[in-house]
Design a protein around this motif. Structure first.
Motif, PDB file in Angstrom:
ATOM      1  N   LEU A  44       5.535   3.374  40.426  1.00  0.00           N
ATOM      2  CA  LEU A  44       5.600   2.010  40.963  1.00  0.00           C
ATOM      3  C   LEU A  44       7.035   1.493  40.848  1.00  0.00           C
ATOM      4  N   THR A  45       7.298   0.344  41.469  1.00  0.00           N
ATOM      5  CA  THR A  45       8.661  -0.192  41.393  1.00  0.00           C
ATOM      6  C   THR A  45       8.937  -0.859  40.040  1.00  0.00           C
ATOM      7  N   GLY A  46       7.887  -1.280  39.344  1.00  0.00           N
ATOM      8  CA  GLY A  46       8.115  -1.960  38.077  1.00  0.00           C
ATOM      9  C   GLY A  46       6.893  -1.884  37.175  1.00  0.00           C
ATOM     10  N   GLY A  47       7.080  -2.297  35.921  1.00  0.00           N
ATOM     11  CA  GLY A  47       5.994  -2.231  34.941  1.00  0.00           C
ATOM     12  C   GLY A  47       5.081  -3.454  34.951  1.00  0.00           C
ATOM     13  N   GLU A  48       5.349  -4.413  35.866  1.00  0.00           N
ATOM     14  CA  GLU A  48       4.573  -5.660  35.828  1.00  0.00           C
ATOM     15  C   GLU A  48       3.092  -5.427  36.179  1.00  0.00           C
ATOM     16  N   LEU A 106       5.603   0.350  29.546  1.00  0.00           N
ATOM     17  CA  LEU A 106       4.879   0.854  30.710  1.00  0.00           C
ATOM     18  C   LEU A 106       5.775   1.883  31.378  1.00  0.00           C
ATOM     19  N   SER A 107       5.293   3.099  31.483  1.00  0.00           N
ATOM     20  CA  SER A 107       6.144   4.163  32.029  1.00  0.00           C
ATOM     21  C   SER A 107       5.295   5.252  32.666  1.00  0.00           C
ATOM     22  N   PRO A 108       5.735   5.762  33.833  1.00  0.00           N
ATOM     23  CA  PRO A 108       4.968   6.870  34.418  1.00  0.00           C
ATOM     24  C   PRO A 108       4.995   8.108  33.531  1.00  0.00           C
ATOM     25  N   GLN A 109       5.883   8.107  32.529  1.00  0.00           N
ATOM     26  CA  GLN A 109       5.976   9.270  31.641  1.00  0.00           C
ATOM     27  C   GLN A 109       5.062   9.148  30.417  1.00  0.00           C
ATOM     28  N   GLY A 110       4.352   8.031  30.299  1.00  0.00           N
ATOM     29  CA  GLY A 110       3.530   7.791  29.111  1.00  0.00           C
ATOM     30  C   GLY A 110       2.160   8.449  29.175  1.00  0.00           C
ATOM     31  N   GLN A 165       4.079   4.602  24.717  1.00  0.00           N
ATOM     32  CA  GLN A 165       4.463   4.656  26.142  1.00  0.00           C
ATOM     33  C   GLN A 165       3.194   4.931  26.922  1.00  0.00           C
ATOM     34  N   VAL A 166       2.904   4.058  27.886  1.00  0.00           N
ATOM     35  CA  VAL A 166       1.632   4.178  28.610  1.00  0.00           C
ATOM     36  C   VAL A 166       1.861   4.140  30.116  1.00  0.00           C
ATOM     37  N   SER A 167       1.163   5.040  30.804  1.00  0.00           N
ATOM     38  CA  SER A 167       1.204   5.096  32.269  1.00  0.00           C
ATOM     39  C   SER A 167      -0.160   4.636  32.786  1.00  0.00           C
ATOM     40  N   ILE A 168      -0.181   4.049  33.989  1.00  0.00           N
ATOM     41  CA  ILE A 168      -1.512   3.728  34.528  1.00  0.00           C
ATOM     42  C   ILE A 168      -1.955   4.786  35.540  1.00  0.00           C
ATOM     43  N   GLY A 169      -1.187   5.839  35.687  1.00  0.00           N
ATOM     44  CA  GLY A 169      -1.613   6.921  36.576  1.00  0.00           C
ATOM     45  C   GLY A 169      -0.426   7.719  37.048  1.00  0.00           C
ATOM     46  N   ASP A 170      -0.700   8.859  37.618  1.00  0.00           N
ATOM     47  CA  ASP A 170       0.373   9.762  38.017  1.00  0.00           C
ATOM     48  C   ASP A 170       0.955   9.398  39.378  1.00  0.00           C
ATOM     49  N   LEU A 185       6.499  -4.031  27.499  1.00  0.00           N
ATOM     50  CA  LEU A 185       7.847  -3.986  28.057  1.00  0.00           C
ATOM     51  C   LEU A 185       7.775  -3.387  29.458  1.00  0.00           C
ATOM     52  N   CYS A 186       8.181  -4.205  30.449  1.00  0.00           N
ATOM     53  CA  CYS A 186       8.129  -3.761  31.847  1.00  0.00           C
ATOM     54  C   CYS A 186       9.505  -3.291  32.289  1.00  0.00           C
ATOM     55  N   GLY A 187       9.584  -2.056  32.733  1.00  0.00           N
ATOM     56  CA  GLY A 187      10.836  -1.547  33.283  1.00  0.00           C
ATOM     57  C   GLY A 187      10.946  -1.915  34.750  1.00  0.00           C
ATOM     58  N   HIS A 188      12.129  -1.740  35.308  1.00  0.00           N
ATOM     59  CA  HIS A 188      12.350  -1.938  36.739  1.00  0.00           C
ATOM     60  C   HIS A 188      13.479  -1.006  37.149  1.00  0.00           C
ATOM     61  N   TYR A 189      13.824  -0.972  38.421  1.00  0.00           N
ATOM     62  CA  TYR A 189      14.876  -0.070  38.933  1.00  0.00           C
ATOM     63  C   TYR A 189      14.541   1.362  38.510  1.00  0.00           C
ATOM     64  N   GLU A 190      15.503   2.062  37.905  1.00  0.00           N
ATOM     65  CA  GLU A 190      15.223   3.452  37.511  1.00  0.00           C
ATOM     66  C   GLU A 190      14.686   3.564  36.086  1.00  0.00           C
ATOM     67  N   GLY A 191      14.437   2.424  35.465  1.00  0.00           N
ATOM     68  CA  GLY A 191      13.918   2.451  34.091  1.00  0.00           C
ATOM     69  C   GLY A 191      14.865   1.748  33.140  1.00  0.00           C
ATOM     70  N   ILE A 192      14.812   2.149  31.860  1.00  0.00           N
ATOM     71  CA  ILE A 192      15.534   1.434  30.795  1.00  0.00           C
ATOM     72  C   ILE A 192      16.347   2.433  29.969  1.00  0.00           C
TER      73      ILE A 192
HETATM   74  N1  SAM Z   1      12.907   6.742  36.861  1.00  0.00           N
HETATM   75  C1  SAM Z   1      11.607   6.619  36.248  1.00  0.00           C
HETATM   76  C2  SAM Z   1      10.962   7.991  36.114  1.00  0.00           C
HETATM   77  O1  SAM Z   1      11.190   8.827  36.992  1.00  0.00           O
HETATM   78  O2  SAM Z   1      10.197   8.211  35.170  1.00  0.00           O
HETATM   79  C3  SAM Z   1      10.696   5.713  37.058  1.00  0.00           C
HETATM   80  C4  SAM Z   1      11.135   4.296  37.043  1.00  0.00           C
HETATM   81  S1  SAM Z   1      10.045   3.234  37.922  1.00  0.00           S
HETATM   82  C5  SAM Z   1      10.739   3.248  39.518  1.00  0.00           C
HETATM   83  C6  SAM Z   1      10.454   1.650  37.312  1.00  0.00           C
HETATM   84  C7  SAM Z   1       9.540   1.118  36.251  1.00  0.00           C
HETATM   85  O3  SAM Z   1       8.245   0.966  36.771  1.00  0.00           O
HETATM   86  C8  SAM Z   1       9.364   1.962  35.003  1.00  0.00           C
HETATM   87  O4  SAM Z   1      10.390   1.742  34.079  1.00  0.00           O
HETATM   88  C9  SAM Z   1       8.025   1.505  34.487  1.00  0.00           C
HETATM   89  O5  SAM Z   1       8.139   0.355  33.658  1.00  0.00           O
HETATM   90  C10 SAM Z   1       7.273   1.125  35.750  1.00  0.00           C
HETATM   91  N2  SAM Z   1       6.300   2.131  36.218  1.00  0.00           N
HETATM   92  C11 SAM Z   1       6.383   2.862  37.350  1.00  0.00           C
HETATM   93  N3  SAM Z   1       5.319   3.646  37.504  1.00  0.00           N
HETATM   94  C12 SAM Z   1       4.508   3.428  36.454  1.00  0.00           C
HETATM   95  C13 SAM Z   1       3.249   3.949  36.047  1.00  0.00           C
HETATM   96  N4  SAM Z   1       2.612   4.874  36.742  1.00  0.00           N
HETATM   97  N5  SAM Z   1       2.699   3.463  34.916  1.00  0.00           N
HETATM   98  C14 SAM Z   1       3.338   2.539  34.177  1.00  0.00           C
HETATM   99  N6  SAM Z   1       4.538   2.018  34.506  1.00  0.00           N
HETATM  100  C15 SAM Z   1       5.120   2.447  35.631  1.00  0.00           C
END
Ligand code: SAM
Length: 250
Positions: A148-152, A97-101, A140-145, A121-128
């Motif tokens: 969030l704080t985490g991938g949960e 789960l990633s905002p970059q997906g 790699q999948v995002s749920i929108g632009d 796979l749920c990231g947290h903090y600044e990612g993985i």
């Molecule tokens: N530093 C990362 C970046 O700029 O791309 C963002 C990290 S974010 C604060 C922490 C985690 O939240 C990510 O690793 C991801 O698992 C999850 N996350 C945050 N936004 C998301 C989104 N729009 N879709 C899916 N996962 C997201």
């Protein structure tokens, strides 16, 4: 269908997915939702899973090794189950789960619903740490632009959406087939009892019992609603020549 969710916050995920339709489907054995606590694989004194990023920058990063070991634990369980069921060995799909997906949508959910096992796979903090992502992640999948704080929450959104497509999960399987995004149309408006509420009447055709007219009305309302709210979807919708002419006239 078997979901494995690799996370630092397993309670958040299991509580969120243990209720209502998804919880009941899991109770009936149609779905299995397993959380794997990444912290259980942090083999250091403080059970820490994060560290400073090389090169500086704000925040902390999840380290590669605990994530990899958590993945290995889930993958080993999948391997064993496949062997026991006499199924072919196959590397499971791993969704990070990633905002970059790629942005999640119904088509993606339908495609993922064909899998028997899915690892999230749920990231947290600044990612993985990028290296473990390169090694284990297939999608790699995002749920929108937005960030969030985490991938949960994104993982829960995806599990909920995909689960609804698993046969038997919904009370009535037809309802998943006639919903918004099916054929790139939004669903028509719906009404329940009473026939008149706050002076507003249920459209007469829905009370008529005339099946063909009702279907026609629903289709027209879907097209109208999609045109108003999501014209981008309508461009991808297979309309009949008659429907195209009707829409042009409006
Ligand atoms: N530093 C990362 C970046 O700029 O791309 C963002 C990290 S974010 C604060 C922490 C985690 O939240 C990510 O690793 C991801 O698992 C999850 N996350 C945050 N936004 C998301 C989104 N729009 N879709 C899916 N996962 C997201």
């Amino acid at each position: 269908m078997n979901f494995y969710i690799l996370t630092l916050f397993p309670d958040m995920v299991s509580q969120g997915l243990n209720t209502s339709i998804i919880g009941r489907a899991a109770g009936r054995g149609l779905l299995s939702i397993r959380t794997v606590n990444i912290r259980d694989y942090a083999f250091n004194k403080h059970q820490s899973v994060d560290d400073y990023p090389y090169g500086g920058g704000a925040g902390m990063l999840m380290q590669a090794e605990p994530v990899y070991l958590a993945y290995e634990a889930a993958a080993a369980e999948i391997r064993t189950r496949r062997q026991e069921c006499g199924e072919q060995e196959k590397k499971p799909r791993v969704v990070y789960l990633s905002p970059q997906g790629a942005v999640f949508n119904q088509n993606m959910a339908e495609e993922l619903a064909k899998e028997k096992d899915l690892i999230f796979l749920c990231g947290h903090y600044e990612g993985i740490d990028e290296r473990v992502l390169e090694e284990i992640v297939t999608d790699q999948v995002s749920i929108g632009d937005y960030v969030l704080t985490g991938g949960e929450l994104p993982a829960m959104v995806m599990v909920d959406t995909i689960s609804r497509l698993v046969p038997g999960v919904l009370h009535n399987d037809v309802s998943a087939e006639s919903e918004s995004f099916q054929d790139n149309l939004l669903e028509h408006p719906q009404y329940s009892r009473p026939e008149v509420w706050h002076g507003k009447r249920v459209p007469e055709v829905l009370l008529s019992g005339h099946h063909a007219n009702i279907l026609k009305w629903k289709r027209e309302q879907s097209i109208l609603r999609t045109k108003e709210r999501r014209p981008d979807l309508l461009e991808r919708c297979a309309l009949t020549e008659q429907e195209k002419a009707w829409i042009e006239e409006m």
